[in-house]
Write a protein that holds these residues in place. Structure first.
Motif, PDB file in Angstrom:
ATOM      1  N   UNK A  16      18.162   2.973  48.317  1.00 18.18           N
ATOM      2  CA  UNK A  16      17.236   2.581  47.153  1.00 18.18           C
ATOM      3  C   UNK A  16      16.025   2.187  47.119  1.00 18.18           C
ATOM      4  N   UNK A  17      15.613   3.361  47.540  1.00 20.62           N
ATOM      5  CA  UNK A  17      14.298   3.955  47.204  1.00 20.62           C
ATOM      6  C   UNK A  17      14.511   5.468  46.713  1.00 20.62           C
ATOM      7  N   UNK A  18      15.364   6.135  47.354  1.00 21.67           N
ATOM      8  CA  UNK A  18      15.641   7.526  46.916  1.00 21.67           C
ATOM      9  C   UNK A  18      15.601   8.055  45.460  1.00 21.67           C
ATOM     10  N   UNK A  19      16.500   7.379  45.174  1.00 23.19           N
ATOM     11  CA  UNK A  19      17.262   7.471  43.478  1.00 23.19           C
ATOM     12  C   UNK A  19      16.113   7.057  42.597  1.00 23.19           C
ATOM     13  N   UNK A  20      15.225   6.574  42.787  1.00 20.50           N
ATOM     14  CA  UNK A  20      13.479   6.546  41.873  1.00 20.50           C
ATOM     15  C   UNK A  20      13.455   7.926  41.473  1.00 20.50           C
ATOM     16  N   UNK A  63       5.579   6.922  37.890  1.00 16.89           N
ATOM     17  CA  UNK A  63       6.745   6.798  38.690  1.00 16.89           C
ATOM     18  C   UNK A  63       6.598   7.981  40.300  1.00 16.89           C
ATOM     19  N   UNK A  64       5.800   8.906  40.013  1.00 19.58           N
ATOM     20  CA  UNK A  64       4.930   9.414  41.748  1.00 19.58           C
ATOM     21  C   UNK A  64       4.079   8.785  42.224  1.00 19.58           C
ATOM     22  N   UNK A  65       3.621   7.688  41.383  1.00 19.03           N
ATOM     23  CA  UNK A  65       3.396   5.962  42.015  1.00 19.03           C
ATOM     24  C   UNK A  65       4.277   5.383  42.691  1.00 19.03           C
ATOM     25  N   UNK A  66       4.738   5.067  42.297  1.00 25.44           N
ATOM     26  CA  UNK A  66       6.033   3.707  42.942  1.00 25.44           C
ATOM     27  C   UNK A  66       6.383   4.705  44.189  1.00 25.44           C
ATOM     28  N   UNK A  67       6.840   5.819  43.975  1.00 26.48           N
ATOM     29  CA  UNK A  67       7.428   6.994  44.373  1.00 26.48           C
ATOM     30  C   UNK A  67       6.767   7.024  45.802  1.00 26.48           C
ATOM     31  N   UNK A  68       5.062   6.955  46.340  1.00 25.04           N
ATOM     32  CA  UNK A  68       4.718   6.104  46.739  1.00 25.04           C
ATOM     33  C   UNK A  68       4.303   4.863  47.902  1.00 25.04           C
ATOM     34  N   UNK A  69       5.101   4.005  46.826  1.00 25.21           N
ATOM     35  CA  UNK A  69       4.950   2.142  46.946  1.00 25.21           C
ATOM     36  C   UNK A  69       6.097   2.576  48.351  1.00 25.21           C
ATOM     37  N   UNK A  70       7.275   3.026  47.836  1.00 21.20           N
ATOM     38  CA  UNK A  70       8.176   2.899  48.447  1.00 21.20           C
ATOM     39  C   UNK A  70       7.786   3.176  50.213  1.00 21.20           C
ATOM     40  N   UNK A  71       6.977   3.844  50.972  1.00 21.80           N
ATOM     41  CA  UNK A  71       7.006   4.213  52.116  1.00 21.80           C
ATOM     42  C   UNK A  71       6.396   3.581  52.941  1.00 21.80           C
ATOM     43  N   UNK A  72       5.876   2.264  52.956  1.00 20.75           N
ATOM     44  CA  UNK A  72       5.821   0.883  54.023  1.00 20.75           C
ATOM     45  C   UNK A  72       6.684   0.066  54.219  1.00 20.75           C
ATOM     46  N   UNK A  73       8.112   0.088  52.930  1.00 16.31           N
ATOM     47  CA  UNK A  73       9.167   0.227  53.426  1.00 16.31           C
ATOM     48  C   UNK A  73       9.661   0.986  54.474  1.00 16.31           C
ATOM     49  N   UNK A  74       9.597   1.930  54.510  1.00 16.21           N
ATOM     50  CA  UNK A  74      10.526   3.017  55.349  1.00 16.21           C
ATOM     51  C   UNK A  74       9.461   2.582  56.542  1.00 16.21           C
ATOM     52  N   UNK A  75       8.192   2.289  56.857  1.00 17.42           N
ATOM     53  CA  UNK A  75       8.231   2.066  58.222  1.00 17.42           C
ATOM     54  C   UNK A  75       7.988   0.844  58.642  1.00 17.42           C
ATOM     55  N   UNK A  76       7.854  -0.773  57.811  1.00 17.67           N
ATOM     56  CA  UNK A  76       8.280  -1.452  58.176  1.00 17.67           C
ATOM     57  C   UNK A  76       9.468  -2.066  59.120  1.00 17.67           C
ATOM     58  N   UNK A  77      10.769  -1.001  58.229  1.00 17.73           N
ATOM     59  CA  UNK A  77      12.262  -1.906  58.542  1.00 17.73           C
ATOM     60  C   UNK A  77      12.275  -1.225  60.536  1.00 17.73           C
ATOM     61  N   UNK A  78      11.454  -0.027  60.867  1.00 15.18           N
ATOM     62  CA  UNK A  78      11.650   0.030  62.605  1.00 15.18           C
ATOM     63  C   UNK A  78      11.206  -0.538  63.420  1.00 15.18           C
ATOM     64  N   UNK A  79      10.426  -2.173  62.751  1.00 13.76           N
ATOM     65  CA  UNK A  79      10.182  -3.107  63.846  1.00 13.76           C
ATOM     66  C   UNK A  79      10.614  -4.142  63.568  1.00 13.76           C
ATOM     67  N   UNK A  80      11.219  -4.745  62.502  1.00  3.85           N
ATOM     68  CA  UNK A  80      12.056  -5.758  62.241  1.00  3.85           C
ATOM     69  C   UNK A  80      13.497  -5.602  63.271  1.00  3.85           C
ATOM     70  N   UNK A  81      13.657  -7.197  63.624  1.00  2.00           N
ATOM     71  CA  UNK A  81      14.782  -7.954  64.955  1.00  2.00           C
ATOM     72  C   UNK A  81      15.131  -8.172  64.407  1.00  2.00           C
ATOM     73  N   UNK A  82      16.389  -7.909  64.294  1.00  2.00           N
ATOM     74  CA  UNK A  82      18.039  -8.755  63.418  1.00  2.00           C
ATOM     75  C   UNK A  82      19.428  -8.594  64.655  1.00  2.00           C
ATOM     76  N   UNK A  83      20.661  -8.845  64.450  1.00  2.00           N
ATOM     77  CA  UNK A  83      21.411  -9.131  65.434  1.00  2.00           C
ATOM     78  C   UNK A  83      21.587  -7.522  64.890  1.00  2.00           C
ATOM     79  N   UNK A  84      22.544  -6.693  65.441  1.00  2.00           N
ATOM     80  CA  UNK A  84      23.176  -4.941  64.734  1.00  2.00           C
ATOM     81  C   UNK A  84      24.265  -5.106  64.384  1.00  2.00           C
ATOM     82  N   UNK A  85      25.286  -7.206  64.519  1.00  2.00           N
ATOM     83  CA  UNK A  85      26.474  -6.423  64.294  1.00  2.00           C
ATOM     84  C   UNK A  85      26.425  -7.218  63.325  1.00  2.00           C
ATOM     85  N   UNK A  86      25.605  -8.306  62.436  1.00  2.00           N
ATOM     86  CA  UNK A  86      25.763  -8.773  61.787  1.00  2.00           C
ATOM     87  C   UNK A  86      25.474  -8.460  60.553  1.00  2.00           C
ATOM     88  N   UNK A  87      26.524  -8.857  60.259  1.00  2.00           N
ATOM     89  CA  UNK A  87      27.296  -8.371  58.575  1.00  2.00           C
ATOM     90  C   UNK A  87      28.830  -8.036  58.741  1.00  2.00           C
TER      91      UNK A  87
END
Length: 428
Positions: free
Chosen positions: A311-315, A398-422
């Motif tokens: 979702x983020x790298x193709x920016x 557009x470089x600034x936009x790429x920098x703004x994607x970094x927080x998303x990469x960080x926070x997903x490591x702390x989310x808790x959800x069912x691994x098999x969901x979906x």
């Protein structure tokens, strides 16, 4: 003569969801392209069109009114008539001297009417169909909603481009005629649904509950949402995950339209309709379909990180376009296809997480709250994106936009959800 309580869903499901999608794309995408062609600054475009997200942010707050007053059928046809009137209002005001202020007022009316139409249409879908038909037609309704996105950003924008050519540079006249066409289209939707929508037995005014009871139920639903485990981290994720995209989406079309001398690519309105609205939307849809398929096989946990990257790298394609400024329409189209396909593929994970977070007793209301916070996460960064772009220029924006994607990469490591969901054989 008795009114039909049921009717063949093929008569009204496709047209209803096509009509649901068009106003959103008019407000969020077509307005940006139009104002750019009418020489409004990027700062003003981003700020004022981002405010138009607000009705979708606060949509859950007035959904009880749609439940209590009148019927879902009434709200659907009334809002389609009001959307048509708002489109005509935009058309009437564009040739004037203060077209920006007046047309924005009609876009506000369109946005609130469209958000209300969403509430009524989604409720009517459940009332007008059997459980079996609800399951069968969910793919059909989503497909025609996507078709609306495709039509609104593709052929209808190309129409505006052709009107510009006919008008010989008088873009205010060209876009006025285009919006009269949009208004006529919604008048047709209004007439069609006035006659073809069924009158479900269960689509009645909710007179059994008092206003006090409805308010009490609403408060209980609202409070229970904020009592979910890890809700603070979840809301932080919803609000900041799309931080980069929220800014990119407001400036993508202005960048493609702006002259090369100011850092843009100098495309025409018709080019935008093809590149972003047609090729890009097809890639977005295919990416979403593929995303759904792979998650159903391996589960959300397996695909979360790859989808965040997708979702983020193709920016980076916009960084490439801003620095190289290619003259070839096909290079631009290919770059947008890569970005949109990755976005469609990656966005699957985000939406599935919202569904997971909404699960429970009040899943419909909680999902509405999730999408409200999602809209807020798009609205706030979008409001300042034009100011940032005009300060930095397109390359560094557009470089600034790429920098703004970094927080998303960080926070997903702390989310808790069912691994098999979906997963097809996991938790649906």
């Amino acid at each position: 003569m008795s009114k039909p309580t049921t009717r063949n869903p093929w008569f009204w499901i496709p047209s209803l969801y096509f009509a649901e999608g068009l106003p959103y794309v008019f407000v969020m995408t077509v307005s940006v392209i139009m104002y750019k062609r009418l020489d409004i600054s990027n700062t003003d475009i981003a700020l004022y069109t981002s405010w138009l997200y607000l009705p979708w942010v606060i949509k859950p707050l007035w959904s009880p009114i749609v439940e209590i007053l009148k019927t879902k059928r009434y709200w659907i046809v009334a809002m389609q008539l009001l959307i048509g009137a708002a489109l005509a209002g935009v058309a009437f005001t564009l040739p004037g001297g203060k077209f920006f202020q007046y047309s924005l007022a009609f876009f506000w009316l369109m946005a609130f009417s469209s958000a209300t139409h969403d509430i009524a249409a989604d409720g009517f879908y459940m009332l007008g169909l059997t459980k079996h038909d609800q399951a069968f037609f969910v793919g059909i309704r989503n497909t025609f909603y996507r078709f609306a996105m495709l039509a609104g950003q593709g052929p209808l924008v190309i129409l505006a481009g052709e009107m510009e050519n006919i008008a010989g540079g008088n873009n205010q006249w060209a876009w006025s005629i285009t919006f009269f066409v949009f208004a006529a289209l919604f008048l047709a939707f209004f007439i069609w649904h006035l006659f073809v929508l069924p009158y479900p037995v269960s689509d009645v005014k909710r007179e059994s509950k008092s206003v006090k009871q409805v308010f009490s139920d609403f408060v209980e639903t609202f409070v229970s949402f904020f009592k979910k485990d890890g809700i603070v981290l979840s809301l932080l994720f919803i609000l900041i995950f799309r931080l980069g995209e929220a800014q990119l989406v407001k400036l993508a079309s202005p960048f493609l339209l702006d002259d090369p001398e100011v850092g843009g690519l100098g495309l025409t309105t018709s080019n935008i309709g093809f590149v972003y609205g047609t090729a890009g939307m097809i890639a977005l849809t295919l990416g979403g379909i593929l995303g759904g398929i792979v998650v159903s096989r391996n589960g959300l946990k397996h695909w979360m990180l790859p989808m965040v990257f997708a979702m983020n790298l193709p920016n980076l394609m916009y960084v490439f376009l801003a620095f190289v400024q290619p003259q070839s329409l096909w290079i631009v189209t290919g770059s947008v296809i890569i970005e949109q396909f990755g976005y469609g593929f990656g966005f699957t994970a985000f939406m599935l997480y919202l569904i997971y977070l909404s699960d429970g007793k009040h899943k419909t209301a909680h999902y509405a709250l999730c999408t409200g916070f999602m809209a807020l996460g798009m609205m706030l960064p979008g409001m300042v994106s034009g100011l940032i772009q005009e300060f930095l220029g397109y390359k560094y924006f557009f470089i600034w936009v790429m920098i703004c994607t970094i927080p998303g990469f960080v926070i997903i490591n702390y989310l808790k959800y069912d691994p098999k969901f979906g997963m097809k054989n996991g938790k649906e």
